[in-house]
Design a protein around this motif. Structure first.
Motif, PDB file in Angstrom:
ATOM      1  N   PRO B 170       0.804  -1.230   0.000  1.00 44.19           N
ATOM      2  CA  PRO B 170       0.000   0.000   0.000  1.00 44.19           C
ATOM      3  C   PRO B 170       0.833   1.274   0.000  1.00 44.19           C
ATOM      4  O   PRO B 170       2.008   1.259   0.382  1.00 44.19           O
ATOM      5  CB  PRO B 170      -0.775  -0.099   1.313  1.00 44.19           C
ATOM      6  N   TRP B 171       0.199   2.360  -0.401  1.00 48.29           N
ATOM      7  CA  TRP B 171       0.697   3.701  -0.146  1.00 48.29           C
ATOM      8  C   TRP B 171       0.111   4.197   1.174  1.00 48.29           C
ATOM      9  O   TRP B 171      -0.925   3.695   1.630  1.00 48.29           O
ATOM     10  CB  TRP B 171       0.255   4.660  -1.256  1.00 48.29           C
ATOM     11  N   ILE B 231       2.819   3.133   8.347  1.00 48.40           N
ATOM     12  CA  ILE B 231       1.536   3.854   8.303  1.00 48.40           C
ATOM     13  C   ILE B 231       0.909   3.833   9.698  1.00 48.40           C
ATOM     14  O   ILE B 231       0.438   4.850  10.212  1.00 48.40           O
ATOM     15  CB  ILE B 231       0.594   3.219   7.255  1.00 48.40           C
ATOM     16  N   GLN B 232       0.950   2.659  10.339  1.00 45.67           N
ATOM     17  CA  GLN B 232       0.349   2.498  11.666  1.00 45.67           C
ATOM     18  C   GLN B 232       0.984   3.434  12.701  1.00 45.67           C
ATOM     19  O   GLN B 232       0.281   4.062  13.501  1.00 45.67           O
ATOM     20  CB  GLN B 232       0.504   1.039  12.103  1.00 45.67           C
ATOM     21  N   ALA B 233       2.295   3.537  12.665  1.00 45.98           N
ATOM     22  CA  ALA B 233       2.998   4.326  13.678  1.00 45.98           C
ATOM     23  C   ALA B 233       2.548   5.789  13.664  1.00 45.98           C
ATOM     24  O   ALA B 233       2.415   6.429  14.709  1.00 45.98           O
ATOM     25  CB  ALA B 233       4.510   4.235  13.462  1.00 45.98           C
ATOM     26  N   TRP B 234       2.287   6.309  12.480  1.00 43.85           N
ATOM     27  CA  TRP B 234       1.916   7.725  12.338  1.00 43.85           C
ATOM     28  C   TRP B 234       0.428   7.949  12.564  1.00 43.85           C
ATOM     29  O   TRP B 234       0.008   8.989  13.043  1.00 43.85           O
ATOM     30  CB  TRP B 234       2.368   8.205  10.955  1.00 43.85           C
ATOM     31  N   ALA B 244      -3.481   1.308   8.033  1.00 47.77           N
ATOM     32  CA  ALA B 244      -2.389   0.340   8.187  1.00 47.77           C
ATOM     33  C   ALA B 244      -2.872  -1.099   8.103  1.00 47.77           C
ATOM     34  O   ALA B 244      -2.109  -2.007   7.800  1.00 47.77           O
ATOM     35  CB  ALA B 244      -1.690   0.562   9.530  1.00 47.77           C
ATOM     36  N   LYS B 245      -4.153  -1.304   8.382  1.00 43.65           N
ATOM     37  CA  LYS B 245      -4.703  -2.658   8.442  1.00 43.65           C
ATOM     38  C   LYS B 245      -5.762  -2.885   7.376  1.00 43.65           C
ATOM     39  O   LYS B 245      -6.468  -3.900   7.423  1.00 43.65           O
ATOM     40  CB  LYS B 245      -5.339  -2.871   9.820  1.00 43.65           C
TER      41      LYS B 245
END
Lengths: 413, 413
Positions: B170-171, B231-234, B244-245
């Motif tokens: 993903p982007w 992505i998840q961290a941000w 993220a998921k």
């Protein structure tokens, strides 16, 4: 655009929310079964009957119990139906004798769509700041990502109900600030959230631009995201709200189409931080819609406790939907996107009791002398919304719900 | 319980995952259309054909393209079908001549259910500790609520795909630790998560007990919750993981029924903190299922990178489902509950690359000499699982997915 005149007299009043300019989509049952309808003045046009009589295009998609099949046909069909409905109901209509109208007062309004999936956003700048200030203090109020991302989380589609459905106070794990461990008990800080829901009428695979996202939206409904603040406070780290938001989300019965809101398009606020290009808006994508929240204690008079406007949101539904697809997440016909709580900067324009009572430290006073920090059993909440045109209003219809007492023992059978 | 003998010879091998003891439910297409099937040895029993021939009870619910209609019939029907299938396929069957078998090698396996809604949990004690240690340090690793609540978040049902589906990188918005602002770019820390998904076969309104929840579960599948760590961290503060998921969650093609897993029931670990009564288990509700993850680089040999066991989870699916209903959240037939990542305490029993490579600080070595911190384009991940009985295995079938390169420009049309 001026008021469009209809042969349905009640639709020509400056007070109705349902003039010919509006034509919102709903589902009703007057005792003869659930079917599609469109509000006009104080009446409902029986869309199913009109389709059977050959008065409307795309009749094959208008015979069900929700608008999903029709939405799936896409924007050209949406425009064709709106044009045909406008002809049918306008002053000079030649087929008025064939049109079946049902008095709205005699109909029960049902869920207008089957919700595919439900996502709730957090797109109100003032709301995010208020909530952040309450929980983390004003210096850490706005999370670092807030000005870059229309933050959202997936909600629970099975919990979405239509206006008029009672909402039972939930049980949950609650941990008092001074306690080491939680208890399992009925929620003590039950709240509402004033939102507008965008209804996705077209599917997507892969990322879509903001302009494409706007084209996918069929219309908007009022939305009350009932929230158990004490359950939320204990559960939400690190994966977000879960049971605090799963009791119920109430939507209004009428979908105000994007076409009806077109004259009221306006711009989201100035950006405090430039958005990444894929989230920039190619034009105005929020709407000037006046909103209010009224609270009526059981047996008591209704009082308006908040007045605000849809355009207070920092991110439009089109931006939210575009963000929703960035990872490749497929979107489906019938997806519902809650806007996030809409709060203005004035104290009486806050969209939740958490903010209105500042987490209970400043209870609001009701006309009967009662005060409220959070909702009490028997309270009826009503959200209202309308865009104001030149001599007419485009209304959303009331979105109501009454809080009923928690189960005495949730596991008694 | 010993191996049950079938007239399908390949089902009697000690190596097959699909002896008569198993009878997992899937959907297949051999070119003649998608229909329900049950795995037996290296063959698939054509359930639709058997139902049409009158060989199975509840045939009216067995003619569709998913198991949802049959699951909705409830536990008595589940037991009746299992008994009839066992008769049909057992050594002494008198109707074997009427049974249609399709070689598994000639069939494409499709989604076994239509996913109503998807929820993902965080129920692995070691996984939660590892992830918490990486992001917040070991002293703050386990959130305060973790030992009281089976923490979960709602995922996106539209993103659930069946084994064999390619997964596109993903982007998303990524912010480097040293950067002030994010960029929009392809994910650089793309990961997998080894989980087991519980499939809810019965609906509920209002809170259900752990025992009632266990009765609602139809069966289990392997589940890979693809995760974009950067992505998840941000994005994940304050409302949890979202994009993220949302790229994809892959499930295995075969639903191993609760009945088939019955001999392998075992207890969740000792409680470090006593659970509130509504979450206590009345009996053993987790299963002894050996699990492994294999990684094959594009054109390279497959290597097993993790071995663990379903029983490592602190909370069972029944506890997760009971918690899911505490607020009154309605559950539906076809709801899918991801267990959360299953990690053991040994280093080579961790269920995600985030943990295996300790966030990239200790890349793992593959047999060909390559190393991995996170997934590379072309990597194929395969999850496997089996419960070991006396001379037989109850297998889940491979759950695979290959990572393909990100789109060059996600908005090019």
């Amino acid at each position: 655009m001026p008021l469009l005149k209809s042969w349905v007299e009640s639709a020509n009043s400056a007070e109705t929310g349902f003039p010919l300019n509006n034509l919102p989509c709903g589902v009703f049952d007057d005792g003869a079964g659930a079917r599609l309808g469109v509000a006009i003045g104080d009446m409902i046009l029986d869309v199913a009957a009109a389709a059977r009589a050959g008065l409307l295009p795309h009749g094959a998609a208008l015979g069900g119990r929700d608008w999903n099949a029709f939405m799936a046909l896409g924007p050209a069909a949406w425009a064709e139906l709106r044009a045909a409905l406008t002809d049918l109901l306008s002053e000079g209509s030649e087929v008025r004798a064939q049109v079946v109208l049902v008095p709205m007062a005699e109909a029960r309004l049902l869920m207008p769509i089957t919700v595919a999936e439900y996502t709730d956003f957090y797109a109100g700048r003032t709301h995010a700041f208020n909530v952040g200030s309450i929980f983390r203090g004003p210096e850490n109020a706005l999370p670092p990502n807030w000005l870059s991302i229309p933050i959202g989380y997936n909600g629970r589609a099975s919990s979405v109900v239509v206006s008029g459905t009672d909402v039972r106070r939930p049980w949950g794990q609650l941990k008092a600030p001074e306690a080491d461990l939680p208890v399992f008990a009925p929620c003590r800080r039950f709240d509402m959230e004033l939102e507008i829901g965008a209804i996705v009428g077209q599917p997507s695979e892969g990322p879509v631009s903001v302009a494409e996202a706007d084209d996918m939206i069929f219309g908007y409904v009022l939305l009350n995201d009932w929230s158990a603040r004490d359950i939320q406070a204990w559960e939400y780290q690190p994966l977000g709200p879960f049971q605090a938001k799963a009791t119920a989300t109430t939507i209004g019965p009428w979908i105000v189409t994007k076409a009806a809101l077109e004259p009221f398009r306006t711009s989201t606020p100035e950006r405090e931080r430039e958005l990444l290009p894929h989230l920039q808006e190619p034009g105005p994508m929020i709407y000037d819609v006046e909103l209010e929240v009224a609270l009526a204690p059981e047996g008591g008079a209704e009082a308006t406790i908040s007045r605000t406007n849809f355009r207070e949101l920092y991110y439009s539904a089109a931006q939210q939907l575009a963000h929703h697809t960035t990872s490749g997440c497929p979107m489906r016909v019938g997806d519902l996107l809650g806007s996030g709580t809409i709060s203005g900067t004035a104290k009486d324009s806050r969209g939740s009791l958490l903010e209105l009572s500042w987490s209970g430290s400043e209870p609001i006073e009701l006309p009967g002398g009662e005060t409220r920090s959070f909702l009490e059993d028997g309270d009826t909440l009503t959200l209202r919304g309308a865009a104001r045109g030149d001599g007419y209003r485009v209304g959303f219809g009331d979105c109501t719900g009454t809080v009923i007492a928690a189960l005495k023992d949730p596991y008694a059978r």
